[in-house]
Motif scaffolding. Structure first.
Motif: not given
Length: 327
Positions: A146-156
């Protein structure tokens, strides 16, 4: 900037360029090169190969095409090898739901100063009578999905803090080599997330002993990101500011509410326990634990001998503090 980067802030776009080698001019070409490798593994069922999905694997491997494809293949291979783990893979599954409600995992509201999501686990919350370690792993993997859908978290990326306070020797005896293998393969080798740090706090000597068992099977990059703080929360605060931490970690915020993340995933079903049947789902999960057969690490299936653990030097921990690595 392409539509695939639309969810990124200017600061994160620059970080993706500098740290991950992400180039908007070649983004579609990079994705296609990974997608073209799918035909080299006809033994794997690649259930998703759309642009946005492949992009998260490229980001996890700094746009090294082959490494990104290998991670993509391992992601689906892990699921094929452990089919029972991914049956009823949803937040309302009884075992997953109970684990989530006990904070496996929890998620802090504030990001750290690198923009990373802080996940927390309070190990002693594990209620062995209601769900198994496999359920906890499933809850963590589902949460990451669920969280990895956020592109910001994919990078950070993410930071994980595990509080071992009051985690008993009896509970620790359930951490068998097969269970530890399954977790390592699922989180380190098969999921497209960047973990910037894994912090152990208040760990008893037998958890440190178990860490020495699994340490040889961790990648060097992973080992450098594991920090054993013990009771020294000042060393934790040097890496994660106390202003964003709950009081359990010596932070300035109120105690963590274990149901915070569970409410996000479960929404109105958080308080609905009508489908929970402890006997049925515990039996199923225990069957999974008996049948664990990940193949990448060859170790005995037996529990670590308590006699060996008791002979471990409790002061050895000071010699195992890893160097800080933020790359």
């Amino acid at each position: 900037m392409t539509h695939l980067q639309a969810g990124l802030s200017p600061e994160t776009l620059e970080k993706a360029r500098l740290e991950l080698n992400e180039n908007p001019d070649t983004l579609h070409q990079d994705i296609q090169e990974v997608r073209d490798m799918v035909i080299t593994r006809p033994d794997i069922g690649f259930l998703r190969t759309d642009d946005a999905f492949i992009l998260r694997f490229l980001r996890a491997r700094k746009f090294q095409h082959f490494e990104a494809f290998r991670l993509l293949a391992q992601y689906f291979e892990y699921r094929q090898q452990n089919l029972d783990m991914f049956k009823s893979f949803k937040a309302t599954d009884p075992g997953i739901k109970q684990a989530l409600k006990d904070g496996f995992p929890g998620g802090l509201a504030n990001l750290d100063h690198y923009g990373r999501k802080i996940l927390v686990l309070f190990a002693a919350n594990w209620d062995q009578s209601r769900y198994t370690l496999v359920d906890i792993l499933r809850a963590i993997l589902l949460s990451l999905e669920a969280m990895i859908e956020d592109p910001e978290l994919q990078v950070n990326g993410f930071v994980l803090i595990i509080d071992w306070s009051n985690f008993t020797f009896k509970q620790a005896s359930k951490l068998t080599p097969s269970m530890l293998r399954l977790a390592i393969e699922g989180l380190q080798d098969s999921f497209p997330a960047r973990f910037g740090g894994i912090h152990f706090v208040n760990q008893p000597w037998y958890i440190h002993a178990l860490y020495t068992v699994i340490r040889p099977f961790l990648k060097e990059k992973t080992r450098k990101r594991i920090f054993l703080h013990g009771n020294n929360l000042n060393s934790l605060h040097q890496l994660i500011h106390p202003e964003i931490l709950p009081s359990e970690f010596g932070g300035m915020l109120p105690p963590y509410d274990m149901g915070t993340w569970a409410r996000t995933l479960l929404d109105h079903e958080y308080d609905d326990d009508s489908e929970c049947n402890a006997d049925s789902y515990n039996t199923s999960a225990k069957d999974i634990e008996k049948e664990l057969s990940p193949k990448s690490m060859k170790r005995s299936q037996s529990v670590v001998d308590p006699g060996v653990l008791k002979r471990m030097d409790k002061n050895e921990e000071e010699n195992m503090q890893p160097l800080l690595s933020l790359d």
